[in-house]
Design an enzyme around this catalytic site. Structure first.
Site, PDB file in Angstrom:
ATOM      1  N   SER A 171     -38.629 -27.495   2.049  1.00  0.00           N
ATOM      2  CA  SER A 171     -39.999 -27.561   1.543  1.00  0.00           C
ATOM      3  C   SER A 171     -40.837 -28.374   2.513  1.00  0.00           C
ATOM      4  CB  SER A 171     -40.026 -28.189   0.151  1.00  0.00           C
ATOM      5  OG  SER A 171     -39.834 -29.581   0.280  1.00  0.00           O
ATOM      6  N   LYS A 172     -42.093 -28.419   2.193  1.00  0.00           N
ATOM      7  CA  LYS A 172     -43.101 -29.077   3.017  1.00  0.00           C
ATOM      8  C   LYS A 172     -42.662 -30.470   3.494  1.00  0.00           C
ATOM      9  CE  LYS A 172     -46.680 -28.925   5.046  1.00  0.00           C
ATOM     10  NZ  LYS A 172     -46.551 -28.093   6.197  1.00  0.00           N
TER      11      LYS A 172
END
Ligand code: GLU
Length: 423
Positions: free
Chosen positions: A201-202
């Site tokens: 994820s980010k």
């Protein structure tokens, strides 16, 4: 029967690297088998207003060189057909109405199983399968109903998708059976994780194709890198061209355990690919990248700078920090260099102002001053580039030209005027 696969993203925004990984494995499998790879936008759960996301998905795929066969299709365009099939299932007793929605009857006993192409045999007890809503009360088909119908109508032979969909598979198999449709084979790819073992994820770094692009990765490198997430050829070969990957890719070497996204390895691989580009092509990539990123730097000068940086940077994104001094005068650093006035004199006499003559003059100067070349050159480098790390000094001076080089040296020697644009 020839192979036909599909990549079926939901149009929810920029293409996530996990999705493009799925797209890549479908594509490699199809191309290896001489089959077809389709692109379907699954917008049943979103809406028709997906033009932007759809364009972004296609742009990301094109950039990576993942082409598709036939027209792009939209799941919503099959809404009517899905309703007809639901009605048929009602008529045949495989489905029933429930508060306006149509539900598919799932068996209560026994199991539903399949031989997963990547995970081997998987089965679900039928009493765990709820009677799935096929068409909502408002008339919209659900993803779980529309998706297998489309697989059937499109003649999809192999459904390769993320492991998140494993639990959908028994329901989709039951739907296809109720419809009297043939079953495709199913294979579920493992998730991609960050180095902390959590789903990528980010917080781990870039996650969309567009972010990797903006960060100066080139498609060949990302393509090669993604192919090695969960697949290997022989456990040791890393650098493989697209053609080699197509030739070597087989599902039996795709692993079922999650792969970790190693950003450092991608940087390394990107550097390998960048250095291997022919100089002209390398310059083209730089020019395109800088234009995309909004730099309006002189193209000719970018091209002349290309050979100075090709061996030194691992992503195109490093170019502005590394070679930006060629395009704009850096903040003048006060350089404590007694050598600078002498260097200015020596450089002033160099004619034509070319790197080998510049080098000869500066080496002679160092010798005359009794300085090690390194010690003599470092203040000049700082004065001219604003940094102690730069492309080759002599080549950089040549690119800057005599006038600008001397102006920077003079500026730094005096303690420096405030930085201003050189060009
Ligand atoms: N639209 C689904 C997704 O984006 C894919 C479903 C499928 O491949 O069957 O996750």
């Amino acid at each position: 029967m020839s192979v036909r696969v599909r990549f079926a993203p939901s149009p929810t925004g920029f293409l996530h690297i996990g999705n493009v990984h799925t797209a890549l494995f479908n594509w490699l499998f199809a191309r290896h088998e001489g089959g077809e790879s389709r692109l379907r936008i699954e917008n049943t759960d979103t809406s028709r207003e997906v033009a932007e996301a759809t364009e972004q998905i296609q742009e990301s795929l094109r950039w990576l060189g993942l082409d598709w066969d036939g027209e792009l299709t939209f799941q919503l365009d099959r809404m009517e057909r899905c309703r007809e099939e639901a009605q048929r299932l009602l008529d045949e007793g495989h489905a029933y109405e429930d508060e306006g929605a149509i539900r598919i009857r799932m068996p209560d006993e026994g199991v539903t199983g399949w031989t997963d192409l990547i995970r081997g045999h998987i089965e679900y007890p039928n009493d765990k399968l709820e009677d799935l809503v096929a068409v909502r009360a408002d008339g919209r088909p659900t993803y779980n109903f529309a998706s297998p119908i489309e697989d059937w109508l499109d003649g999809i032979t192999h459904v390769l998708r993320g492991e998140d969909h494993i639990s959908n598979t028994p329901k989709q198999i039951r739907i296809l059976e109720a419809l009297g449709a043939p079953l495709p084979e199913y294979g579920h790819l493992a998730n991609i994780l960050g180095d902390d073992g959590r789903k990528l994820s980010k917080r781990h770094g870039d996650v969309t194709v567009e972010e990797f692009r903006a960060d100066g990765y080139i498609p060949e490198a990302l393509f090669n890198f993604l192919a090695l997430l969960g697949w290997s050829y022989d456990d040791k070969t890393t650098v493989m061209s697209r053609e080699e990957l197509v030739e070597r890719f087989t599902l039996d070497r795709v692993g079922a355990s999650p792969a970790v996204f190693d950003y450092a390895k991608l940087d390394w691989l990107n550097g390998v690919y960048l250095r291997a580009l022919p100089l002209d092509e390398y310059a083209n990539r730089l020019v395109t990248y800088l234009r995309e990123q909004g730099y309006d730097w002189d193209e000719e000068l970018v091209r002349r700078a290309a050979p100075l940086v090709q061996e030194k940077i691992a992503t195109l994104r490093e170019f502005p920090a590394f070679a930006g001094f060629l395009f704009a005068r850096p903040e003048a650093t006060a350089v404590d260099g007694a050598v600078l006035p002498a260097a200015a004199d020596a450089l002033g006499a160099v004619e034509p102002f070319e790197s080998d003559r510049i080098e000869a003059a500066l080496r002679e100067l160092a010798e005359r001053l009794g300085l090690k070349p390194r010690d003599a050159f470092q203040p000049i480098r700082l004065a001219v580039t604003g940094s102690s790390v730069s492309p080759g000094l002599f080549e950089s001076l040549e690119l800057l030209g005599k006038e600008e080089s001397l102006a920077r040296i003079a500026g730094s020697g005096r303690g420096g005027p405030s930085g201003s644009s050189a060009r």
